[in-house]
Write a protein that holds these residues in place. Structure first.
Motif, short mmCIF file in Angstrom:
data_model
loop_
_atom_site.label_atom_id
_atom_site.label_comp_id
_atom_site.label_asym_id
_atom_site.label_seq_id
_atom_site.Cartn_x
_atom_site.Cartn_y
_atom_site.Cartn_z
N MET A 13 0.83 -1.20 0.00
CA MET A 13 0.00 0.00 0.00
C MET A 13 0.87 1.26 0.00
N HIS A 14 0.27 2.32 -0.53
CA HIS A 14 0.95 3.63 -0.50
C HIS A 14 1.00 4.16 0.92
N GLY A 15 -0.12 4.10 1.64
CA GLY A 15 -0.12 4.46 3.07
C GLY A 15 0.23 5.90 3.33
N THR A 16 -0.67 6.82 2.98
CA THR A 16 -0.35 8.24 3.17
C THR A 16 -0.33 8.65 4.63
N GLY A 17 -0.97 7.84 5.51
CA GLY A 17 -1.01 8.22 6.92
C GLY A 17 -2.06 9.28 7.21
N THR A 18 -2.98 9.49 6.27
CA THR A 18 -4.08 10.44 6.48
C THR A 18 -5.39 9.68 6.43
N GLN A 19 -6.42 10.19 7.13
CA GLN A 19 -7.71 9.50 7.15
C GLN A 19 -8.30 9.41 5.75
N ALA A 20 -8.24 10.53 5.02
CA ALA A 20 -8.82 10.54 3.68
C ALA A 20 -8.06 9.63 2.73
N GLY A 21 -6.73 9.72 2.76
CA GLY A 21 -5.92 8.93 1.85
C GLY A 21 -6.00 7.45 2.12
N ASP A 22 -5.88 7.04 3.39
CA ASP A 22 -5.91 5.62 3.73
C ASP A 22 -7.28 5.02 3.46
N PHE A 23 -8.36 5.76 3.77
CA PHE A 23 -9.72 5.24 3.53
C PHE A 23 -9.96 5.04 2.04
N ALA A 24 -9.57 6.02 1.22
CA ALA A 24 -9.77 5.91 -0.23
C ALA A 24 -8.97 4.75 -0.81
N GLU A 25 -7.70 4.60 -0.36
CA GLU A 25 -6.87 3.55 -0.91
C GLU A 25 -7.39 2.17 -0.52
N MET A 26 -7.75 1.99 0.76
CA MET A 26 -8.24 0.69 1.20
C MET A 26 -9.57 0.35 0.55
N SER A 27 -10.43 1.35 0.36
CA SER A 27 -11.71 1.10 -0.30
C SER A 27 -11.51 0.62 -1.72
N SER A 28 -10.62 1.27 -2.45
CA SER A 28 -10.39 0.88 -3.84
C SER A 28 -9.78 -0.51 -3.94
N VAL A 29 -8.91 -0.87 -3.02
CA VAL A 29 -8.31 -2.20 -3.02
C VAL A 29 -9.35 -3.27 -2.71
N LEU A 30 -10.17 -3.04 -1.69
CA LEU A 30 -11.19 -4.02 -1.32
C LEU A 30 -12.22 -4.19 -2.43
N ASN A 31 -12.64 -3.08 -3.04
CA ASN A 31 -13.66 -3.15 -4.10
C ASN A 31 -13.15 -3.87 -5.34
N THR A 32 -11.83 -3.86 -5.54
CA THR A 32 -11.26 -4.47 -6.75
C THR A 32 -10.75 -5.89 -6.51
N PHE A 33 -10.02 -6.09 -5.41
CA PHE A 33 -9.28 -7.35 -5.23
C PHE A 33 -9.87 -8.29 -4.19
N ALA A 34 -10.81 -7.83 -3.36
CA ALA A 34 -11.27 -8.65 -2.24
C ALA A 34 -12.63 -9.29 -2.47
N ILE A 35 -13.18 -9.19 -3.65
CA ILE A 35 -14.51 -9.72 -3.94
C ILE A 35 -14.41 -11.19 -4.36
N ASN A 36 -15.27 -12.01 -3.76
CA ASN A 36 -15.37 -13.44 -4.11
C ASN A 36 -14.06 -14.19 -3.94
N ARG A 37 -13.33 -13.88 -2.90
CA ARG A 37 -12.10 -14.63 -2.62
C ARG A 37 -12.40 -15.77 -1.65
N SER A 38 -11.75 -16.90 -1.88
CA SER A 38 -11.95 -18.05 -1.01
C SER A 38 -11.01 -17.98 0.18
N ARG A 39 -11.25 -18.83 1.17
CA ARG A 39 -10.41 -18.83 2.37
C ARG A 39 -8.96 -19.25 2.07
N ASP A 40 -8.80 -20.08 1.08
CA ASP A 40 -7.44 -20.53 0.74
C ASP A 40 -6.73 -19.58 -0.22
N ASN A 41 -7.34 -18.44 -0.51
CA ASN A 41 -6.72 -17.44 -1.38
C ASN A 41 -6.88 -16.05 -0.76
#
Length: 580
Positions: free
Chosen positions: A263-291
């Motif tokens: 992660m880029h990790g800006t250390g700001t509430q706005a930056g970290d929330f936006a970055e984590m949201s975009s990552v979860l919305n793109t990469f965390a959908i329909n993942r299995s427990r073994d992945n």
């Protein structure tokens, strides 16, 4: 199937196989950023890397520190009392007392890069670190100039990014960057982080053809801009999601194929929330427990950087260096590596240290049938070098002669028989001619040349060039002076060897000075006279007898003085001294 850059090849195979098919154009295909006209896989291999990080002098040490969970954000090593201001009201002030700093950032081998100590001290520390890490990265990649088509010197480019120039700024900070970051337990403020990283990139096809050690493969890269953010500095999760999908299409990968994200990790509430949201919305959908999807950021450890985000047979191991000390240090580094990596294959070690290194003039070789045997030999060599007593009886002094000692063909035998000596003189001659000065090589190569037909600039540059080349040659044999001293013109050579200025500067000063004398003075109108007397007695004799054009030029010793002046006055003064 999804988007692929191999579409023409697939279409051709389907057609020749008489398959019934239909190609649907992807909606993003028109985007020029998705295409590259370069032939091949369009993948880029990382084949070498190096870096300096807070608390770590190498990439390997940095990785160990991360595994150990070490934190290198600490109290600043700078004296901040004059600039610290928690209120931010004071001009050129800082509200931070912490930073993440490099260990010994000023260490630099100036000889490796053909610099004088004075020149090296005047260079930005960032440039010194970049030169060092770039050389290490090339060594890591096994680069050898012009060994293959892809390593041709004319096909090699350098890209270097730097965000700030704090070395010359008034704000106290690091040599390499000052950044904003928040770390738990430390107040939000300017937290300087020093660091530099260098990677060596090659087309994947070239790396495979050159038998390189491929560390990673870059399969896609892109950038985007946002029109959905609330302000220019506010991040947009929608834009970041669009960027992720674009890169996934380039690489022909699904989001679930990605298992780790730094992660880029800006250390700001706005930056970290936006970055984590975009990552979860793109990469965390329909993942299995073994992945699982793992995310992380090293900034919590080192702060935020703006710019640096077979059958048994004998094998030969070669270690080289520009000086004996460099070889000794390189042996210690290789010994440490082999102790930490005891399973290193001997064939790989031999190949890397011989065929994939930029070798210097001095080398030391070891032969053996196993890595353990090589390790023992290197260890014994290091211990032997440490325990060998000095055979000298004291300090070594080099004395450099002045003009008057030159003659046609001086240094000729060594020039013709020793490759390194000849290469040095030819290099120095090139330095002179590139500055508009005359070539002096003919005076060295031709012993039948009339020395009086040569200009003072040629004779004087040839003399100091030979003196400095001799020092370099002796240095390669392990003979180095503790002190240097020069007489008359030899002072320039002594100053050069002492590191006061470079060879190029020495030749410019000597050649330009001689040219000025030629331009301002009449040839054959002046002379010098050596007198066996102290300067006080000589000066009195000059004044009393009215030899106004004559001056004391040198004091060679307490009882030897050199006088210069018009030739007629020098002749008369010599006649006067002969009578007393």
């Amino acid at each position: 199937m999804g988007y692929t850059q191999y579409l023409p090849l697939i279409e051709r195979k389907l057609h020749t196989g008489s398959f019934v098919y239909r190609i649907v154009q992807h909606e993003l295909r028109s985007g020029t950023e998705l295409f590259n006209t370069r032939a091949g896989s369009k993948c880029v291999a990382i084949v070498g890397l190096s870096g300096r990080f807070p608390g770590a002098g190498s990439v390997e040490e940095f990785w160990k520190n991360l595994l150990n969970g070490q934190d290198f954000v600490k109290e600043s090593r700078f004296n901040l009392e004059e600039f610290y201001d928690a209120s931010h009201k004071k001009k050129n002030s800082t509200a931070a007392r912490h930073g993440a700093f490099l260990n010994a950032p000023g260490m630099f081998d100036h000889r490796l890069f053909n610099m004088s100590p004075r020149e090296a001290a005047q260079i930005d520390p960032l440039q010194r670190l970049f030169l060092t890490t770039a050389y290490e990265a090339l060594e890591s990649s096994g680069y050898h100039p012009d060994a293959t088509l892809s390593t041709n010197r004319n096909r090699t480019n350098t890209y270097f990014g730097q965000c700030s120039d704090d070395w010359r700024d008034t704000l106290p900070g690091s040599d390499l960057g000052t950044d904003i970051y928040y770390i738990p337990g430390i107040s939000r403020a300017f937290v300087p982080r020093e660091g530099i990283g260098v990677v060596i990139l090659k087309r994947l096809e070239d790396a495979v053809a050159d038998n390189d050690n491929v560390l990673a493969v870059i399969r896609g890269a892109a950038r985007t801009y946002s029109n959905t953010a609330t302000s220019m500095t506010h991040p947009s999760s929608e834009a970041q999601e669009r960027l992720y999908r674009q890169v996934l299409l380039q690489a022909n990968m699904a989001p679930n194929d990605v298992s780790f994200i730094e992660m880029h990790g800006t250390g700001t509430q706005a930056g970290d929330f936006a970055e984590m949201s975009s990552v979860l919305n793109t990469f965390a959908i329909n993942r299995s427990r073994d992945n699982p999807l793992v995310v992380g950021a090293v900034k919590a450890n080192i702060g935020h950087g703006e710019s640096t985000h077979d059958p048994r047979s004998f094998h030969v191991i070669s270690i080289s260096g520009k000086t004996q000390k460099a070889i000794f240090d390189n042996k210690k580094r290789l010994l440490s590596y082999l102790k930490n990596h005891p399973k290193t294959k001997l064939a790989d070690l031999a190949y890397t240290t011989t065929a994939r290194r930029m070798h210097q003039s001095l080398r030391e070789c070891f032969t053996g049938q196993s890595t353990t045997e090589i390790l023992q030999q290197i260890d014994a060599s290091i211990k032997s070098q440490r325990s060998t007593p000095s055979t000298g009886t004291g300090n070594i002094a080099f004395v450099f002669t002045g003009q008057g000692s030159q003659y046609a063909g001086m240094g000729r035998d060594l020039y013709e028989t020793h490759t390194e000596f000849r290469s040095l003189l030819e290099k120095y001659d090139s330095l002179a001619t590139n500055q508009g000065l005359p070539s002096f090589l003919r005076l060295i190569r031709d012993n039948s040349l009339d020395i009086t037909s040569q200009s003072p600039a040629v004779a004087q540059m040839a003399l100091v060039a030979i003196e400095v080349a001799m020092v370099s040659l002796w240095d390669s044999w392990g003979i180095r002076p503790d002190v240097v001293i020069g007489h008359s013109l030899g002072e320039y050579a002594a100053l050069c060897v002492a590191g006061v200025f470079s060879v190029s500067d020495m030749l410019y000063l000597v050649g330009t000075r001689a040219a000025m004398l030629e331009d301002k003075l009449t040839a054959g109108a002046y002379a010098m006279l050596v007198i066996r007397a102290g300067p006080k007695e000589v000066q009195q004799a000059l004044v009393i007898n009215g030899f106004n054009s004559c001056q004391i030029a040198l004091q060679n010793s307490p009882n030897i003085t050199v006088v210069s002046g018009l030739m007629a006055d020098i002749d008369n003064f010599r006649a006067y001294l002969a009578q007393i």
